[in-house]
Design a protein around this motif. Structure first.
Motif, PDB file in Angstrom:
ATOM      1  N   GLU A  60       9.814   5.438  38.533  1.00 41.92           N
ATOM      2  CA  GLU A  60       8.691   5.945  39.330  1.00 41.92           C
ATOM      3  C   GLU A  60       8.820   5.556  40.796  1.00 41.92           C
ATOM      4  N   ASN A  61       9.330   4.362  41.060  1.00 39.90           N
ATOM      5  CA  ASN A  61       9.571   3.971  42.455  1.00 39.90           C
ATOM      6  C   ASN A  61      10.609   4.890  43.095  1.00 39.90           C
ATOM      7  N   SER A  62      11.671   5.198  42.355  1.00 39.69           N
ATOM      8  CA  SER A  62      12.714   6.081  42.892  1.00 39.69           C
ATOM      9  C   SER A  62      12.162   7.477  43.161  1.00 39.69           C
ATOM     10  N   SER A 104       3.810  -0.072  49.670  1.00 34.18           N
ATOM     11  CA  SER A 104       3.755   0.774  50.860  1.00 34.18           C
ATOM     12  C   SER A 104       2.946   2.021  50.541  1.00 34.18           C
ATOM     13  N   LYS A 105       2.314   2.025  49.366  1.00 32.38           N
ATOM     14  CA  LYS A 105       1.717   3.269  48.901  1.00 32.38           C
ATOM     15  C   LYS A 105       0.198   3.379  49.027  1.00 32.38           C
ATOM     16  N   LEU A 106      -0.442   2.316  49.455  1.00 39.06           N
ATOM     17  CA  LEU A 106      -1.898   2.389  49.612  1.00 39.06           C
ATOM     18  C   LEU A 106      -2.263   2.006  51.031  1.00 39.06           C
ATOM     19  N   LYS A 138      10.802   2.279  33.449  1.00 36.40           N
ATOM     20  CA  LYS A 138       9.803   3.280  33.777  1.00 36.40           C
ATOM     21  C   LYS A 138       9.247   3.034  35.190  1.00 36.40           C
ATOM     22  N   GLU A 139       8.939   1.795  35.471  1.00 38.19           N
ATOM     23  CA  GLU A 139       8.426   1.451  36.805  1.00 38.19           C
ATOM     24  C   GLU A 139       9.461   1.727  37.887  1.00 38.19           C
ATOM     25  N   LEU A 140      10.717   1.401  37.587  1.00 38.57           N
ATOM     26  CA  LEU A 140      11.779   1.591  38.581  1.00 38.57           C
ATOM     27  C   LEU A 140      12.031   3.074  38.829  1.00 38.57           C
ATOM     28  N   GLU A 151       2.977  -4.358  41.826  1.00 41.17           N
ATOM     29  CA  GLU A 151       3.224  -5.454  40.887  1.00 41.17           C
ATOM     30  C   GLU A 151       4.554  -5.359  40.148  1.00 41.17           C
ATOM     31  N   ALA A 152       5.171  -4.185  40.186  1.00 40.98           N
ATOM     32  CA  ALA A 152       6.343  -3.991  39.335  1.00 40.98           C
ATOM     33  C   ALA A 152       7.528  -4.856  39.770  1.00 40.98           C
ATOM     34  N   LEU A 153       7.938  -4.733  41.021  1.00 43.07           N
ATOM     35  CA  LEU A 153       9.094  -5.515  41.466  1.00 43.07           C
ATOM     36  C   LEU A 153       8.806  -7.012  41.401  1.00 43.07           C
TER      37      LEU A 153
HETATM   38 MG    MG Z   1       6.027   0.984  41.611  1.00 41.45          MG
END
Ligand code: MG
Ligand code: ADP
Length: 327
Positions: free
Chosen positions: A25-27, A71-73, A21-23, A90-92
């Motif tokens: 969302e990153n994609s 890189s998102k905040l 799920k996290e991966l 935190e996901a990766l």
């Molecule tokens: Mg993420």
């Protein structure tokens, strides 16, 4: 330090499906229009996700798996506006503490792709040039190799695969402009395959079949005063299902909410015969400022301000529409 991190990571990444799920969302955040997931042994042996998104800058490759690298905040203001729950950089990092992680990535400005392995949040060596198209492939191998108890608890790879399938299917419906493919590694036949630039309804038909898709109602509810918007796609009361299937996205994130589920159940029981249920998709957009950000990211259950009122308003409209089309 490493052990503490591993325990923390094992709490964030509980099974292959929530790593995935996290991966995904990153994609999606990277603007991908095609995402392919391949899996061995329910994701425990191999969980690989390939996208055609922006890629990761070569200079950033050594830090992407460090905790809180994102890189998102850019500012505190962004934090307030952040529409996803939990997980900030935190996901990766977490995945690299509980699996062998490899990233292959290519941005538009590089001539070739770069590949690097990670362990416990740290890059193993400098990125190595290799062939590859624009985008990112994340390879997660031997998940929980260093947490024996967790690995034992998840030994049923069939069950893990069906959870993975559920996650891919749901994101494919919510993001119809992105094509999704899920397959078992080495097999040609895909378990899930949706085209890009599709529609939600078309993808519902592809994934859940004509039984679900033949008579869908679309209901939209919007309220300025409580700052929410709801989009419901639900089977009409004339075609009931054997069990309740409920797909819930809040601010574009796949979540669970017992409160919403219960409210919907109490609406449809008054219209459907005994042991009959609907298939239902709900996408709810709420003001991110109203989301309880103190809830830990591992909690799948979400809570938000004015929850009772918002659920009540949506249920009322659902009830009216359901009553109208009940023949
Ligand atoms: Mg993420
Ligand atoms: P977050 O998504 O909260 O930023 P993650 O640990 O999930 O944290 O990812 C860390 C960073 O790695 C992201 O901010 C992004 O810059 C980069 N990244 C991860 N996956 C991808 C991907 N598939 N494509 C492009 N960049 C990615």
């Amino acid at each position: 330090e490493v052990v503490v991190n591993r325990i923390a990571a094992g709490e964030i990444i509980q099974r292959p499906a929530n790593a995935l799920k996290e991966l995904i969302e990153n994609s999606l955040d990277a603007g991908s229009t095609n995402i392919t997931v391949s899996v061995k042994e329910g994701g425990l042996k191999l969980l690989q996700i390939q996208d055609n998104g922006s890629g990761i800058n070569k200079e950033d490759m050594d830090i992407v798996c460090e905790r809180f690298t994102t890189s998102k905040l850019q500012s505190f203001d962004d934090l307030q506006k952040l529409t996803t729950f939990g997980f900030r950089g935190e996901a990766l990092a977490s995945i690299s503490h509980v699996a062998q992680l490899t990233i292959t990535t290519k941005t538009a400005k590089e001539k070739c792709a770069y590949k690097a392995g990670y362990i416990d949040g740290v890059i193993k060596g400098p990125p190595v040039p290799c062939a590859g198209n624009q985008g990112t492939t994340i390879t997660v191998e031997n998940l929980f190799y260093n947490i024996a108890t967790r690995r034992k608890a998840l030994s049923d790879s069939k069950e893990e695969y069906s959870r993975i399938q559920e996650v891919v299917s749901r994101y494919a419906i919510h993001y119809p402009k992105t094509g999704f493919t899920l397959k078992k590694h080495g097999e040609n036949r895909a378990t899930v395959r949706t085209p890009n630039s599709s529609t939600k309804k078309e993808n519902i038909k592809i994934i859940f079949g004509n039984d679900v898709a033949r008579d869908l109602m679309e209901i939209n509810v919007e309220e300025r005063s409580y700052r929410f918007k709801a989009e419901i796609i639900i089977t009409s009361p004339n075609y009931a299902m054997k069990r309740f299937t409920f797909l819930l996205f809040i601010n574009n994130r796949l979540v669970e909410s017992t409160a919403i589920k219960k409210a919907f159940e109490s609406v449809y029981v008054t219209h459907l015969a005994k042991n009959s249920h609907p298939w239902c998709y709900l996408s709810l957009q709420i003001d991110p400022q109203n989301i309880d950000v103190n809830i830990h990211p591992t909690k799948h259950e979400v809570k938000f301000l004015h929850e009772g009122i918002i659920i009540g308003k949506i249920s009322t409209v659902l009830n009216e529409e359901y009553a109208k089309s009940n023949k």
